[in-house]
Design a protein around this motif. Sequence first.
Motif, mmCIF file in Angstrom:
data_model
loop_
_atom_site.group_PDB
_atom_site.id
_atom_site.type_symbol
_atom_site.label_atom_id
_atom_site.label_comp_id
_atom_site.label_asym_id
_atom_site.label_seq_id
_atom_site.Cartn_x
_atom_site.Cartn_y
_atom_site.Cartn_z
ATOM 1 N N UNK A 206 0.890 -1.051 0.107
ATOM 2 C CA UNK A 206 0.084 0.193 0.017
ATOM 3 C C UNK A 206 0.809 1.372 -0.055
ATOM 4 N N UNK A 207 0.649 2.158 -1.072
ATOM 5 C CA UNK A 207 1.286 3.497 -0.900
ATOM 6 C C UNK A 207 0.389 4.474 -0.850
ATOM 7 N N UNK A 208 0.663 5.636 -0.257
ATOM 8 C CA UNK A 208 -0.170 6.573 0.047
ATOM 9 C C UNK A 208 0.255 7.859 0.546
ATOM 10 N N UNK A 209 -0.335 8.891 -0.072
ATOM 11 C CA UNK A 209 0.197 10.176 0.605
ATOM 12 C C UNK A 209 -0.449 10.731 1.888
ATOM 13 N N UNK A 210 0.611 11.342 2.751
ATOM 14 C CA UNK A 210 0.283 11.677 3.894
ATOM 15 C C UNK A 210 -0.958 12.877 3.949
ATOM 16 N N UNK A 211 -1.178 13.384 3.080
ATOM 17 C CA UNK A 211 -2.214 14.606 2.904
ATOM 18 C C UNK A 211 -3.482 13.869 2.799
ATOM 19 N N UNK A 212 -3.861 12.949 2.474
ATOM 20 C CA UNK A 212 -5.078 11.979 2.502
ATOM 21 C C UNK A 212 -5.734 11.972 3.874
ATOM 22 N N UNK A 213 -4.742 11.952 4.964
ATOM 23 C CA UNK A 213 -5.078 11.663 6.307
ATOM 24 C C UNK A 213 -5.768 12.879 7.155
ATOM 25 N N UNK A 214 -5.655 14.155 6.534
ATOM 26 C CA UNK A 214 -6.032 15.121 7.243
ATOM 27 C C UNK A 214 -7.456 15.587 7.269
ATOM 28 N N UNK A 215 -8.278 15.212 6.403
ATOM 29 C CA UNK A 215 -9.619 15.197 6.733
ATOM 30 C C UNK A 215 -10.223 13.555 6.634
ATOM 31 N N UNK A 216 -9.548 12.730 6.741
ATOM 32 C CA UNK A 216 -10.016 11.266 6.902
ATOM 33 C C UNK A 216 -10.979 10.739 7.864
ATOM 34 N N UNK B 17 4.001 2.207 2.564
ATOM 35 C CA UNK B 17 4.510 3.317 2.546
ATOM 36 C C UNK B 17 3.706 4.654 2.468
ATOM 37 N N UNK B 18 4.056 5.747 3.349
ATOM 38 C CA UNK B 18 3.420 6.534 3.575
ATOM 39 C C UNK B 18 4.313 8.131 3.307
ATOM 40 N N UNK B 19 3.703 8.577 2.295
ATOM 41 C CA UNK B 19 4.771 9.771 1.543
ATOM 42 C C UNK B 19 4.296 10.871 2.269
ATOM 43 N N UNK B 20 5.145 11.692 3.035
ATOM 44 C CA UNK B 20 4.828 12.861 3.749
ATOM 45 C C UNK B 20 5.493 13.950 3.560
ATOM 46 N N UNK C 297 8.046 8.372 5.046
ATOM 47 C CA UNK C 297 9.061 8.998 4.301
ATOM 48 C C UNK C 297 8.662 10.592 4.583
ATOM 49 N N UNK C 298 9.783 11.340 4.851
ATOM 50 C CA UNK C 298 10.030 12.852 5.117
ATOM 51 C C UNK C 298 11.040 13.394 4.306
ATOM 52 N N UNK C 299 11.119 14.576 4.023
ATOM 53 C CA UNK C 299 12.261 15.271 3.096
ATOM 54 C C UNK C 299 13.186 15.521 4.247
ATOM 55 N N UNK C 300 14.445 15.452 3.785
ATOM 56 C CA UNK C 300 15.551 15.825 4.733
ATOM 57 C C UNK C 300 15.307 17.504 5.111
ATOM 58 N N UNK C 301 16.077 17.779 6.338
ATOM 59 C CA UNK C 301 15.724 18.932 7.050
ATOM 60 C C UNK C 301 16.002 20.179 5.929
ATOM 61 N N UNK C 302 17.027 19.813 5.159
ATOM 62 C CA UNK C 302 17.341 21.103 4.188
ATOM 63 C C UNK C 302 16.207 21.459 3.195
ATOM 64 N N UNK C 303 15.513 20.349 2.864
ATOM 65 C CA UNK C 303 14.434 20.493 2.102
ATOM 66 C C UNK C 303 13.114 21.239 2.551
ATOM 67 N N UNK C 304 13.023 20.939 3.852
ATOM 68 C CA UNK C 304 12.105 21.527 4.614
ATOM 69 C C UNK C 304 12.108 23.251 4.438
ATOM 70 N N UNK C 305 13.138 23.688 4.149
ATOM 71 C CA UNK C 305 13.195 25.154 4.082
ATOM 72 C C UNK C 305 13.367 25.367 2.651
ATOM 73 N N UNK C 306 13.391 24.693 1.450
ATOM 74 C CA UNK C 306 13.648 24.951 0.279
ATOM 75 C C UNK C 306 12.567 25.951 -0.283
ATOM 76 N N UNK C 307 13.068 27.002 -0.759
ATOM 77 C CA UNK C 307 12.031 28.019 -1.347
ATOM 78 C C UNK C 307 10.795 27.463 -2.172
ATOM 79 N N UNK C 308 11.090 26.703 -3.163
ATOM 80 C CA UNK C 308 10.119 25.986 -3.975
ATOM 81 C C UNK C 308 9.656 24.613 -3.321
ATOM 82 N N UNK C 309 8.727 24.051 -2.874
ATOM 83 C CA UNK C 309 8.505 22.792 -2.493
ATOM 84 C C UNK C 309 7.862 22.077 -3.784
#
Length: 345
Positions: free
Chosen positions: A65-75, A94-97, A116-128
Amino acid sequence: MASQHYSGPARRRERPYAELEIEHRHARVLTQCVGQPLSAGNRARWLEDPLPALLEAVSRTRQQLQMDQSLLRDAPTSLHQALLSAARRGVSFALRGGALLAPGAEALRRAGAVLGAPPRWRCWWPRREASLPLLVADGRWAFITPGGTRAPAMALEGPVVPALQQGFVQDWTRRLQPELPARRWRTLLPVAGQQQMAPAPPGHPQGALALRGALLQALGMAQFRIRLALGPGEKPGPVLLRLLCQAAWRGVDVQVLLSRPGRALKLLQRSGAACQWADAAPARADTPVPCGRAALAVVDGLWVTLGTPRLLDEPAPVLLDAEVGAQVELHFKRRFDAAGCTLTP
């Protein structure tokens, strides 16, 4: 007296010649853009209420099962419980976050899901980078859910599903951690229907540019009508705006639902396009768009894509089907009429 035999529905055999011709033209352009034949043997369904289908797919999942974490916000609680049950019975989950955890993500991680989460430096990248909101079950069922579980979604079966699954894994490998064990993610090649689709081919030399060009060419060759809704915070670029205006000038019925007013609204109205706008705050890359405001595009009633009409990030697969196109156009009409009644351009 000659006997009469009922031959069943004959819609596909009795379609007008003009409709068949424009479908062949769109299919030919799509094939040229993606550099490979269209994926045939698919089944696509437009779901006004995707929750029952999501629950059924998760309950039937046995391996992956592969899923995006955003699907949980209003589930609702029922979906959370179904996902927890899948993780606890040994499904490779696998939960893509994103940078922030969605409600219930930590419980799924404790149940065995890989988060799965982005590395710390990607959290502050200007264009996500924004990924296509997906749920893929056992490589057989896929759901494109840009508005979450309370907004319309597209359910897919057939050979296009492994392509979406492979794109999910590649996106994870490129920008998320920890590393996803690729040996656990099998792909199947089921045949489920008669619909043709064009997914973004993994490993294509132009990547997402393939389907971006397909959208622009579809707008340039439109003959009957165009229905385009941009997502929250989006605005049409100069090339997209020029093609929409040119289509309206040559007599195509163009309706555009913008997320905010601006110069584009005036230019489109001057060209003869019907426009409305709905005020919506820009959405983060790791959160679902507001209910009912997902981006979509329908060209000539059969060229359909849901989620990313501008195709600036991960492009949604393109479907060629008049039946689903009519359903998406009806959904667009309800949104367009509601915006026209409640908001002033």
